[in-house]
Motif scaffolding. Sequence first.
Motif, PDB file in Angstrom:
ATOM      1  N   GLU A  22       0.837  -1.209   0.000  1.00  0.00           N
ATOM      2  CA  GLU A  22       0.000   0.000   0.000  1.00  0.00           C
ATOM      3  C   GLU A  22       0.873   1.260   0.000  1.00  0.00           C
ATOM      4  N   LEU A  23       1.925   1.252   0.817  1.00  0.00           N
ATOM      5  CA  LEU A  23       2.834   2.405   0.866  1.00  0.00           C
ATOM      6  C   LEU A  23       3.488   2.642  -0.490  1.00  0.00           C
ATOM      7  N   LYS A  24       3.909   1.560  -1.143  1.00  0.00           N
ATOM      8  CA  LYS A  24       4.567   1.686  -2.451  1.00  0.00           C
ATOM      9  C   LYS A  24       3.630   2.308  -3.481  1.00  0.00           C
ATOM     10  N   MET A  25       2.400   1.863  -3.504  1.00  0.00           N
ATOM     11  CA  MET A  25       1.447   2.407  -4.475  1.00  0.00           C
ATOM     12  C   MET A  25       1.128   3.872  -4.207  1.00  0.00           C
ATOM     13  N   ALA A  26       1.232   4.282  -2.954  1.00  0.00           N
ATOM     14  CA  ALA A  26       0.950   5.685  -2.593  1.00  0.00           C
ATOM     15  C   ALA A  26       2.213   6.549  -2.639  1.00  0.00           C
ATOM     16  N   ASP A  27       3.346   5.960  -3.041  1.00  0.00           N
ATOM     17  CA  ASP A  27       4.634   6.669  -3.123  1.00  0.00           C
ATOM     18  C   ASP A  27       5.099   7.234  -1.788  1.00  0.00           C
ATOM     19  N   VAL A  28       4.851   6.517  -0.708  1.00  0.00           N
ATOM     20  CA  VAL A  28       5.369   6.927   0.602  1.00  0.00           C
ATOM     21  C   VAL A  28       6.248   5.841   1.223  1.00  0.00           C
ATOM     22  N   TYR A  29       6.639   4.865   0.419  1.00  0.00           N
ATOM     23  CA  TYR A  29       7.497   3.779   0.894  1.00  0.00           C
ATOM     24  C   TYR A  29       8.960   4.157   0.702  1.00  0.00           C
ATOM     25  N   SER A  30       9.769   3.876   1.710  1.00  0.00           N
ATOM     26  CA  SER A  30      11.218   4.015   1.589  1.00  0.00           C
ATOM     27  C   SER A  30      11.873   3.102   2.611  1.00  0.00           C
ATOM     28  N   GLU A  31      12.808   2.284   2.140  1.00  0.00           N
ATOM     29  CA  GLU A  31      13.541   1.403   3.061  1.00  0.00           C
ATOM     30  C   GLU A  31      14.378   2.210   4.046  1.00  0.00           C
ATOM     31  N   HIS A  32      14.665   3.472   3.699  1.00  0.00           N
ATOM     32  CA  HIS A  32      15.502   4.314   4.553  1.00  0.00           C
ATOM     33  C   HIS A  32      14.670   5.292   5.381  1.00  0.00           C
ATOM     34  N   GLY A  33      13.368   5.167   5.303  1.00  0.00           N
ATOM     35  CA  GLY A  33      12.482   6.067   6.035  1.00  0.00           C
ATOM     36  C   GLY A  33      12.224   5.582   7.454  1.00  0.00           C
ATOM     37  N   THR A  34      11.189   6.132   8.049  1.00  0.00           N
ATOM     38  CA  THR A  34      10.778   5.740   9.396  1.00  0.00           C
ATOM     39  C   THR A  34      10.363   4.275   9.379  1.00  0.00           C
ATOM     40  N   LYS A  35      10.920   3.514  10.294  1.00  0.00           N
ATOM     41  CA  LYS A  35      10.607   2.087  10.365  1.00  0.00           C
ATOM     42  C   LYS A  35       9.489   1.863  11.378  1.00  0.00           C
ATOM     43  N   ILE A  36       8.493   1.128  10.948  1.00  0.00           N
ATOM     44  CA  ILE A  36       7.368   0.796  11.816  1.00  0.00           C
ATOM     45  C   ILE A  36       7.355  -0.709  11.988  1.00  0.00           C
ATOM     46  N   SER A  37       7.484  -1.130  13.226  1.00  0.00           N
ATOM     47  CA  SER A  37       7.415  -2.562  13.514  1.00  0.00           C
ATOM     48  C   SER A  37       5.997  -2.891  13.965  1.00  0.00           C
ATOM     49  N   GLY A  38       5.653  -4.139  13.867  1.00  0.00           N
ATOM     50  CA  GLY A  38       4.298  -4.528  14.224  1.00  0.00           C
ATOM     51  C   GLY A  38       4.245  -5.818  15.004  1.00  0.00           C
ATOM     52  N   ASP A  39       3.214  -5.933  15.782  1.00  0.00           N
ATOM     53  CA  ASP A  39       2.936  -7.155  16.528  1.00  0.00           C
ATOM     54  C   ASP A  39       1.461  -7.478  16.323  1.00  0.00           C
ATOM     55  N   ILE A  40       1.184  -8.645  15.780  1.00  0.00           N
ATOM     56  CA  ILE A  40      -0.201  -9.092  15.658  1.00  0.00           C
ATOM     57  C   ILE A  40      -0.601  -9.611  17.036  1.00  0.00           C
ATOM     58  N   THR A  41      -1.415  -8.819  17.723  1.00  0.00           N
ATOM     59  CA  THR A  41      -1.792  -9.141  19.100  1.00  0.00           C
ATOM     60  C   THR A  41      -3.053  -9.990  19.178  1.00  0.00           C
ATOM     61  N   ASN A  42      -3.789 -10.076  18.070  1.00  0.00           N
ATOM     62  CA  ASN A  42      -4.959 -10.943  17.988  1.00  0.00           C
ATOM     63  C   ASN A  42      -5.181 -11.298  16.528  1.00  0.00           C
ATOM     64  N   ILE A  43      -5.418 -12.567  16.280  1.00  0.00           N
ATOM     65  CA  ILE A  43      -5.808 -12.992  14.944  1.00  0.00           C
ATOM     66  C   ILE A  43      -6.637 -14.263  15.083  1.00  0.00           C
ATOM     67  N   ALA A  44      -7.853 -14.151  14.620  1.00  0.00           N
ATOM     68  CA  ALA A  44      -8.776 -15.283  14.709  1.00  0.00           C
ATOM     69  C   ALA A  44      -9.782 -15.174  13.575  1.00  0.00           C
ATOM     70  N   PHE A  45     -10.329 -16.302  13.198  1.00  0.00           N
ATOM     71  CA  PHE A  45     -11.391 -16.298  12.202  1.00  0.00           C
ATOM     72  C   PHE A  45     -12.451 -17.300  12.609  1.00  0.00           C
ATOM     73  N   SER A  46     -13.618 -17.108  12.035  1.00  0.00           N
ATOM     74  CA  SER A  46     -14.701 -18.068  12.178  1.00  0.00           C
ATOM     75  C   SER A  46     -15.367 -18.206  10.818  1.00  0.00           C
ATOM     76  N   SER A  47     -15.680 -19.439  10.468  1.00  0.00           N
ATOM     77  CA  SER A  47     -16.409 -19.683   9.226  1.00  0.00           C
ATOM     78  C   SER A  47     -17.863 -20.026   9.517  1.00  0.00           C
ATOM     79  N   VAL A  48     -18.250 -19.935  10.794  1.00  0.00           N
ATOM     80  CA  VAL A  48     -19.606 -20.350  11.187  1.00  0.00           C
ATOM     81  C   VAL A  48     -20.317 -19.338  12.078  1.00  0.00           C
ATOM     82  N   ALA A  49     -20.000 -18.076  11.985  1.00  0.00           N
ATOM     83  CA  ALA A  49     -20.699 -17.079  12.791  1.00  0.00           C
ATOM     84  C   ALA A  49     -22.123 -16.943  12.262  1.00  0.00           C
ATOM     85  N   GLY A  50     -23.101 -17.217  13.084  1.00  0.00           N
ATOM     86  CA  GLY A  50     -24.486 -17.130  12.632  1.00  0.00           C
ATOM     87  C   GLY A  50     -24.810 -18.146  11.555  1.00  0.00           C
TER      88      GLY A  50
END
Length: 177
Positions: free
Chosen positions: A83-111
Amino acid sequence: MIKRTLALASILILTGCSTMTPPRYSVSVDNVQALKKYENAQLTFSDFKQSAAYSSNCRLMGPIQPADNLSMPEFVAKAFNDELKMADVYSEHGTKISGDITNIAFSSVAGLTNGYWDISVKLTSSNGNSIDVHNKYEFKSGFDAITACNATADALTPAVQDLIKKTVTDPSFSTLF
């Protein structure tokens, strides 16, 4: 007779599971437009991890795993960077943002015939600021396991697109750079 039954059961068990692979991530026009307002930003998402437990199994069909043998953290980081690349705001030398997936779940049977992906991330900038983002993406899944699990796999990309949209439209996002 017992040997034949065991052989048949073994065959069913071995052939009953298959990995459902979502399509590759595709960039969202809405996300690119939202990111373009940060035209002077130079960002990269790196060092993604996943502290949340993730059960990839969908019913008795098998696991849901991202395309190209990526882990979930790699898939999410690549999505942000695409997404950053397509918006022309991506740079390997820019501000680095790290991430942590703190929750990930799915359901195929909700309702019964609906499903959801529930994903939360904590994003931390190299400038010391951080934000938490949560998104629950709901979709139609289906009644039978094959249809529901394939729909769940297919819904991963729009779920991550929505997570990114929620992130980049959050007023706190700009504190990361």
